[in-house]
Design a protein around this motif. Structure first.
Motif, short mmCIF file in Angstrom:
data_model
loop_
_atom_site.label_atom_id
_atom_site.label_comp_id
_atom_site.label_asym_id
_atom_site.label_seq_id
_atom_site.Cartn_x
_atom_site.Cartn_y
_atom_site.Cartn_z
N ASP A 167 0.80 -1.16 0.01
CA ASP A 167 0.13 0.16 -0.11
C ASP A 167 1.06 1.27 -0.14
OD1 ASP A 167 -2.62 -1.03 -0.14
OD2 ASP A 167 -2.55 -1.54 2.17
N GLU A 168 2.08 1.15 0.06
CA GLU A 168 3.20 2.34 0.30
C GLU A 168 3.86 2.34 -0.99
OE1 GLU A 168 6.95 3.34 2.71
OE2 GLU A 168 5.26 3.53 4.07
N LEU A 169 3.24 3.17 -1.89
CA LEU A 169 3.97 3.17 -3.47
C LEU A 169 4.93 4.39 -3.40
CD1 LEU A 169 0.36 3.22 -5.22
CD2 LEU A 169 1.83 1.36 -4.42
N HIS A 170 6.12 4.00 -4.08
CA HIS A 170 7.14 4.95 -4.05
C HIS A 170 7.33 5.46 -5.58
CE1 HIS A 170 9.02 4.71 -0.21
NE2 HIS A 170 8.64 3.35 -0.13
N VAL A 171 6.22 6.33 -5.90
CA VAL A 171 6.03 6.83 -7.20
C VAL A 171 5.78 8.33 -7.11
CG1 VAL A 171 3.63 6.20 -7.17
CG2 VAL A 171 4.70 6.67 -9.29
N THR A 172 6.43 8.97 -7.82
CA THR A 172 6.45 10.67 -7.76
C THR A 172 5.10 11.17 -8.57
OG1 THR A 172 7.72 11.08 -9.65
CG2 THR A 172 8.87 10.83 -7.70
N GLN A 173 4.81 12.41 -8.19
CA GLN A 173 3.63 12.88 -9.05
C GLN A 173 3.83 13.03 -10.32
OE1 GLN A 173 2.14 16.31 -6.60
NE2 GLN A 173 2.29 15.12 -4.67
N ALA A 183 -1.90 16.29 -16.58
CA ALA A 183 -0.63 17.31 -16.03
C ALA A 183 -0.33 17.21 -14.78
CB ALA A 183 -1.28 18.98 -16.45
N ARG A 184 0.75 17.55 -14.39
CA ARG A 184 1.16 17.26 -12.83
C ARG A 184 0.41 18.10 -12.11
NH1 ARG A 184 7.31 18.06 -10.34
NH2 ARG A 184 6.60 17.79 -8.17
N GLU A 185 0.10 19.26 -12.31
CA GLU A 185 -0.63 20.32 -11.42
C GLU A 185 -1.89 19.56 -11.16
OE1 GLU A 185 0.88 21.23 -14.14
OE2 GLU A 185 2.53 22.44 -13.58
N ALA A 186 -2.68 19.09 -12.23
CA ALA A 186 -3.99 18.24 -11.87
C ALA A 186 -4.02 17.08 -11.07
CB ALA A 186 -4.48 18.08 -13.36
N ALA A 190 -5.83 16.47 -7.58
CA ALA A 190 -6.46 15.39 -7.29
C ALA A 190 -5.85 14.43 -6.05
CB ALA A 190 -6.57 14.50 -8.43
N LEU A 191 -4.78 14.52 -6.01
CA LEU A 191 -3.90 13.61 -4.76
C LEU A 191 -4.34 14.23 -3.63
CD1 LEU A 191 -0.77 12.92 -6.33
CD2 LEU A 191 -2.41 11.09 -5.81
N LYS A 192 -4.21 15.53 -3.50
CA LYS A 192 -4.47 16.36 -2.23
C LYS A 192 -6.05 16.13 -1.84
CE LYS A 192 -1.05 20.12 -2.58
NZ LYS A 192 -0.78 21.51 -2.75
N LYS A 193 -6.90 16.32 -2.79
CA LYS A 193 -8.25 15.87 -2.43
C LYS A 193 -8.52 14.54 -2.02
CE LYS A 193 -12.85 15.85 -4.84
NZ LYS A 193 -13.15 14.11 -4.58
N LEU A 194 -7.87 13.55 -2.53
CA LEU A 194 -7.93 12.15 -2.01
C LEU A 194 -7.40 12.01 -0.47
CD1 LEU A 194 -6.98 9.87 -5.29
CD2 LEU A 194 -9.54 10.32 -4.19
N SER A 195 -6.27 12.79 -0.48
CA SER A 195 -5.75 13.03 1.04
C SER A 195 -6.55 13.61 1.80
CB SER A 195 -4.30 13.72 0.90
OG SER A 195 -3.66 13.72 2.02
N GLN A 196 -7.24 14.48 1.66
CA GLN A 196 -7.93 15.20 2.56
C GLN A 196 -9.39 14.38 2.93
OE1 GLN A 196 -8.92 18.81 0.20
NE2 GLN A 196 -7.09 19.97 0.74
N GLU A 197 -9.72 13.48 2.02
CA GLU A 197 -10.92 12.69 2.31
C GLU A 197 -10.26 11.31 3.05
OE1 GLU A 197 -12.37 11.73 -1.43
OE2 GLU A 197 -13.24 13.48 -1.79
#
Length: 219
Positions: A167-173, A183-186, A190-197
């Motif tokens: 479950d711990e993935l070493h993969v960059t954005q 795009a990286r910004e998008a 999306a990652l921040k949203k999933l993190s906040q949830e």
């Protein structure tokens, strides 16, 4: 003495002694650093690639720079699409990139092309393998056209977790963005949203999945 690694090519036992010796003499070993292009867009036909260690991704790219990963290669797996120029009925091109430090055996294109002409089993194997991965290409295109960014992102994270058995993935954005054709910004948003949830945890250089069940429901 024949290199035992060469004998792992799936068509080895269907070759006569002369061809086995020729194959052993022709195959070369290549090492790639993480992030290195193994086969780029428009580059010469590489030949058949068998991964000895590490991981690679096979992907397609659009003229605007977007990329879509078709499938990933793990240890012991073989890529025939890297020698698609030897098969006149196959009209699609792929690119290959090392996801981590990797080593591979490469069967050069001229040798493989002659082998296809002279051995019906090898010809059948090559076309069967290429055909099987055509569905992966269609799926990658469908994801780009019909899935939302979140769906593509979650699918990628779940696939990586299954591939790495963690479950711990070493993969960059940046790697994630390239893999799903965004795009990286998008991807960052999306990652921040999933993190906040509370579905994932972000850390430097990677992502940890916290709620696989809910993530599966998002695909």
């Amino acid at each position: 003495m024949i290199n035992p690694e060469v004998q792992n090519f799936p068509f080895w036992r269907h070759l006569d002694t002369a061809w086995q010796e020729r194959l052993d003499a022709s195959v070369r070993r290549a090492d790639y650093a993480a992030g290195q292009e193994v086969r780029g867009n428009g580059s010469e036909c590489l030949g058949v690639l068998m991964l000895l260690s590490g991981r690679m991704r096979v992907y397609i790219s659009a003229e605007d720079g977007r990329e879509a990963t078709i499938y990933r290669l793990g240890q012991g797996e073989i890529c025939v699409l890297s020698a698609s120029c030897t098969m006149p009925d196959i009209h699609y091109d792929v690119q290959i990139q090392a996801m981590e430090d990797s080593s591979a055996l490469i069967l050069p294109t001229p040798v493989f092309a002659r082998l296809i002409r002279e051995n019906i089993y090898v010809e059948n194997y090559a076309y069967r393998s290429a055909t099987e991965h055509f569905s992966d290409i269609i799926q990658a295109i469908e994801q780009l056209l019909f899935q939302t960014l979140e769906q593509r992102l979650v699918s990628f994270l779940l696939d990586e977790a299954a591939s790495q058995n963690s479950d711990e993935l070493h993969v960059t954005q940046e790697q994630t963005a390239r893999a799903i054709g965004s795009a990286r910004e998008a991807v960052t948003r999306a990652l921040k949203k999933l993190s906040q949830e509370g579905l994932i945890r972000l850390f430097r250089g990677g992502v940890e999945l916290l709620d696989r069940k809910e993530l599966y429901s998002r695909v």
